[in-house]
Design a protein around this motif. Sequence first.
Motif, mmCIF file in Angstrom:
data_model
loop_
_atom_site.group_PDB
_atom_site.id
_atom_site.type_symbol
_atom_site.label_atom_id
_atom_site.label_comp_id
_atom_site.label_asym_id
_atom_site.label_seq_id
_atom_site.Cartn_x
_atom_site.Cartn_y
_atom_site.Cartn_z
ATOM 1 N N LYS A 121 0.838 -1.207 0.000
ATOM 2 C CA LYS A 121 0.000 0.000 0.000
ATOM 3 C C LYS A 121 0.873 1.256 0.000
ATOM 4 O O LYS A 121 0.625 2.204 -0.756
ATOM 5 N N CYS A 128 2.502 1.884 -3.438
ATOM 6 C CA CYS A 128 1.565 2.496 -4.385
ATOM 7 C C CYS A 128 1.429 3.988 -4.121
ATOM 8 O O CYS A 128 1.427 4.796 -5.062
ATOM 9 N N CYS A 129 1.347 4.380 -2.864
ATOM 10 C CA CYS A 129 1.254 5.806 -2.521
ATOM 11 C C CYS A 129 2.484 6.557 -3.013
ATOM 12 O O CYS A 129 2.368 7.683 -3.509
ATOM 13 N N GLN A 176 -2.735 3.892 -5.898
ATOM 14 C CA GLN A 176 -3.257 3.130 -4.762
ATOM 15 C C GLN A 176 -3.298 1.661 -5.134
ATOM 16 O O GLN A 176 -3.273 1.312 -6.317
ATOM 17 N N GLY A 229 -6.290 -3.756 -3.025
ATOM 18 C CA GLY A 229 -6.760 -2.831 -1.998
ATOM 19 C C GLY A 229 -8.005 -3.286 -1.268
ATOM 20 O O GLY A 229 -8.991 -2.550 -1.200
ATOM 21 N N LEU A 287 -10.201 -0.062 -0.198
ATOM 22 C CA LEU A 287 -9.545 1.113 0.367
ATOM 23 C C LEU A 287 -10.392 2.373 0.264
ATOM 24 O O LEU A 287 -10.207 3.303 1.046
ATOM 25 N N ASP A 288 -11.319 2.431 -0.661
ATOM 26 C CA ASP A 288 -12.190 3.606 -0.782
ATOM 27 C C ASP A 288 -13.374 3.550 0.182
ATOM 28 O O ASP A 288 -14.231 4.430 0.170
ATOM 29 N N CYS A 291 -0.764 -1.725 -8.280
ATOM 30 C CA CYS A 291 -1.163 -0.335 -8.074
ATOM 31 C C CYS A 291 -2.010 0.099 -9.263
ATOM 32 O O CYS A 291 -1.850 -0.425 -10.368
ATOM 33 N N LYS A 298 -3.890 3.809 -11.192
ATOM 34 C CA LYS A 298 -4.195 5.238 -11.270
ATOM 35 C C LYS A 298 -4.756 5.530 -12.649
ATOM 36 O O LYS A 298 -4.685 4.688 -13.553
#
Length: 192
Positions: free
Chosen positions: A73, A76-77, A82, A107, A120-121, A162, A164
């Motif tokens: 995690k 990915c940040c 993410q 996630g 994660l959201d 990850c 995006k």
Amino acid sequence: MEEGVMYAELRLPPAPDLVQQGSCCHGPQCLENLSSGLQALQGSCQFCPAGWLWHAGRCYYFSSAKRNWEQSKEDCCSREAQLVIIQANSTLAFLTRVSHKDIFHVGLKLSSFRSEWKWLDGTTLKGLFPIQRTTSSYMACGRVSGSGLSGGQCGEVHGWVCEKSAVTLQWLQSSPPAFVWGNTTYTCAGPW
């Protein structure tokens, strides 16, 4: 040189790790090119960072290193991304196809308070993608492999995925040729 005007060859303004290879097309006959990280559709192009794969307007990074879920995690940040959140069957199919026999963290984590799987959201799994294996531990995390979505110990080391958004360039029908990236229009200048 005027701001926003390109001379000699087309160069994109600086952006971190963008794939700047391939070409974009200007009509409806454009096709997907997954291997180069470039997607061209009807007068626009979508780019992914070098080493990432494009799928449905998103960019995906499949790590070759192995780490636990929390470290995955964090990685990915650090990539301004993410851990992947799976919201569609087509995304799950893409991930399982690319994963093949390898296992990658995603996630998804088991909530210790309600024993619910959460992305994660903050959204819950809701049985849309059934977990194939679970662990008795409350520290369970999601992963994906060629056999689908599963759960296991968060402390186990695996690869990770990850995600995006892809960067989009919109070609303008103008003379000389131009494209929009973000809020800026860039004009291609040269002998036509």
